[in-house]
Design a protein around this motif. Structure first.
Motif, PDB file in Angstrom:
ATOM      1  N   GLN A 224       0.782  -1.285  -0.027  1.00 12.17           N
ATOM      2  CA  GLN A 224      -0.035  -0.223  -0.091  1.00 12.17           C
ATOM      3  C   GLN A 224       0.848   1.314   0.027  1.00 12.17           C
ATOM      4  O   GLN A 224       0.602   2.087  -0.644  1.00 12.17           O
ATOM      5  N   ASN A 225       1.883   1.151   0.692  1.00  9.61           N
ATOM      6  CA  ASN A 225       2.719   2.231   0.958  1.00  9.61           C
ATOM      7  C   ASN A 225       3.612   2.675  -0.612  1.00  9.61           C
ATOM      8  O   ASN A 225       3.663   3.862  -1.053  1.00  9.61           O
ATOM      9  N   GLN A 226       4.132   1.365  -1.181  1.00  9.85           N
ATOM     10  CA  GLN A 226       4.429   1.584  -2.651  1.00  9.85           C
ATOM     11  C   GLN A 226       3.385   2.303  -3.512  1.00  9.85           C
ATOM     12  O   GLN A 226       3.740   3.236  -4.357  1.00  9.85           O
ATOM     13  N   LEU A 227       2.069   1.789  -3.612  1.00  8.68           N
ATOM     14  CA  LEU A 227       1.089   2.227  -4.362  1.00  8.68           C
ATOM     15  C   LEU A 227       0.739   3.739  -4.182  1.00  8.68           C
ATOM     16  O   LEU A 227       0.653   4.405  -4.946  1.00  8.68           O
ATOM     17  N   GLN A 228       0.694   4.021  -2.694  1.00  3.31           N
ATOM     18  CA  GLN A 228       0.419   5.313  -2.288  1.00  3.31           C
ATOM     19  C   GLN A 228       1.485   6.325  -2.884  1.00  3.31           C
ATOM     20  O   GLN A 228       1.293   7.363  -3.366  1.00  3.31           O
TER      21      GLN A 228
ATOM     22  N   GLN B 194      -7.006   1.910  -8.255  1.00  6.70           N
ATOM     23  CA  GLN B 194      -7.981   0.669  -8.172  1.00  6.70           C
ATOM     24  C   GLN B 194      -6.994  -0.337  -7.569  1.00  6.70           C
ATOM     25  O   GLN B 194      -7.664  -1.335  -6.850  1.00  6.70           O
ATOM     26  N   GLN B 195      -5.694  -0.339  -7.899  1.00  3.65           N
ATOM     27  CA  GLN B 195      -5.056  -1.298  -7.280  1.00  3.65           C
ATOM     28  C   GLN B 195      -4.928  -1.036  -5.648  1.00  3.65           C
ATOM     29  O   GLN B 195      -4.814  -2.216  -5.169  1.00  3.65           O
ATOM     30  N   LEU B 196      -4.737   0.212  -5.121  1.00  6.32           N
ATOM     31  CA  LEU B 196      -4.501   0.213  -3.816  1.00  6.32           C
ATOM     32  C   LEU B 196      -5.900  -0.261  -3.180  1.00  6.32           C
ATOM     33  O   LEU B 196      -5.919  -1.028  -2.173  1.00  6.32           O
TER      34      LEU B 196
ATOM     35  N   GLN C 122      -4.607  10.786 -15.873  1.00  5.42           N
ATOM     36  CA  GLN C 122      -5.823  10.546 -14.972  1.00  5.42           C
ATOM     37  C   GLN C 122      -6.057   9.017 -15.106  1.00  5.42           C
ATOM     38  O   GLN C 122      -6.420   8.268 -13.959  1.00  5.42           O
ATOM     39  N   GLN C 123      -5.743   8.584 -16.053  1.00  2.00           N
ATOM     40  CA  GLN C 123      -5.855   6.813 -16.324  1.00  2.00           C
ATOM     41  C   GLN C 123      -4.865   6.357 -15.431  1.00  2.00           C
ATOM     42  O   GLN C 123      -5.170   5.054 -14.859  1.00  2.00           O
ATOM     43  N   GLN C 124      -3.644   6.960 -15.491  1.00  2.00           N
ATOM     44  CA  GLN C 124      -2.648   6.156 -14.352  1.00  2.00           C
ATOM     45  C   GLN C 124      -3.052   6.176 -12.935  1.00  2.00           C
ATOM     46  O   GLN C 124      -3.044   5.309 -12.005  1.00  2.00           O
ATOM     47  N   LEU C 125      -3.839   7.578 -12.703  1.00  2.00           N
ATOM     48  CA  LEU C 125      -3.917   7.539 -11.346  1.00  2.00           C
ATOM     49  C   LEU C 125      -5.392   6.659 -11.085  1.00  2.00           C
ATOM     50  O   LEU C 125      -5.413   6.061  -9.933  1.00  2.00           O
ATOM     51  N   ASN C 126      -6.088   6.593 -11.973  1.00  2.00           N
ATOM     52  CA  ASN C 126      -7.108   5.669 -11.548  1.00  2.00           C
ATOM     53  C   ASN C 126      -6.770   4.219 -11.440  1.00  2.00           C
ATOM     54  O   ASN C 126      -7.304   3.257 -10.593  1.00  2.00           O
ATOM     55  N   ASP C 127      -5.890   3.831 -12.319  1.00  2.00           N
ATOM     56  CA  ASP C 127      -5.212   2.379 -12.309  1.00  2.00           C
ATOM     57  C   ASP C 127      -4.521   2.128 -10.846  1.00  2.00           C
ATOM     58  O   ASP C 127      -4.691   1.216 -10.301  1.00  2.00           O
ATOM     59  N   LEU C 128      -3.798   3.170 -10.462  1.00  2.00           N
ATOM     60  CA  LEU C 128      -3.031   2.976  -9.340  1.00  2.00           C
ATOM     61  C   LEU C 128      -4.167   2.987  -7.895  1.00  2.00           C
ATOM     62  O   LEU C 128      -4.045   2.161  -7.150  1.00  2.00           O
TER      63      LEU C 128
END
Length: 150
Positions: A54-58, A83-85, A75-81
């Motif tokens: 979670q820290n890495q994703l954040q 979603q992973q989080l 924005q797509q990259q933000l959304n993907d990350l």
């Protein structure tokens, strides 16, 4: 003198019988504690691993606004990350629930074993009392024989 040795024999015999009877209960307690410790260690390891992910994703999320990109791509990259989080957080909740269920199951198994241990202990006490009574009767008989001889 006979009285002293008889009582010493009773004490030694009682102690050895008690240790033998309680070893089954001790083994169960040891196994329960060992399972509990293993479960807790696994929980801690899982928790640390999830926190690290979670820290890495954040961190990746935090770094994105500083990277020069096209707004849609960013924005797509933000959304993907995000979603992973969110997925990691959901997995964490599911794992925590599963681990709590395992812990509850361990505790339930331990509680189910308690009556059996109590029964074993009661049986041991009964046998110990019976042996003490038999030994006392033997001592009394020996004393009577000794009195007849004198």
């Amino acid at each position: 003198m006979t009285k002293f040795y008889s009582r010493a024999a009773i004490v030694v015999l009682s102690a050895s019988l008690f240790l033998g009877a309680s070893s089954a209960g001790d083994q169960g307690d040891f196994q329960f504690r060992q399972n509990l410790e293993q479960l807790q260690q696994n929980q801690q390891i899982d928790q640390l691993r999830r926190e690290q992910e979670q820290n890495q994703l954040q961190q990746q999320l935090n770094d994105i606004p500083h990277q020069p990109r096209e707004p849609v791509e960013r924005q797509q990259q933000l959304n993907d990350l995000q979603q992973q989080l969110d997925q990691r957080q959901l997995e964490q909740q599911q794992n925590q629930l599963r681990q709590e269920q395992q812990l509850d199951q361990l505790r339930e198994e331990e509680q189910l074993n308690q009556p059996q241990r109590r029964q074993q202990f009661d049986q041991f006490q009964h046998e110990q009392q019976l042996q003490q009574l038999q030994q006392q009767q033997q001592i009394d008989q020996l004393r009577e024989q000794q009195q007849k001889i004198r």
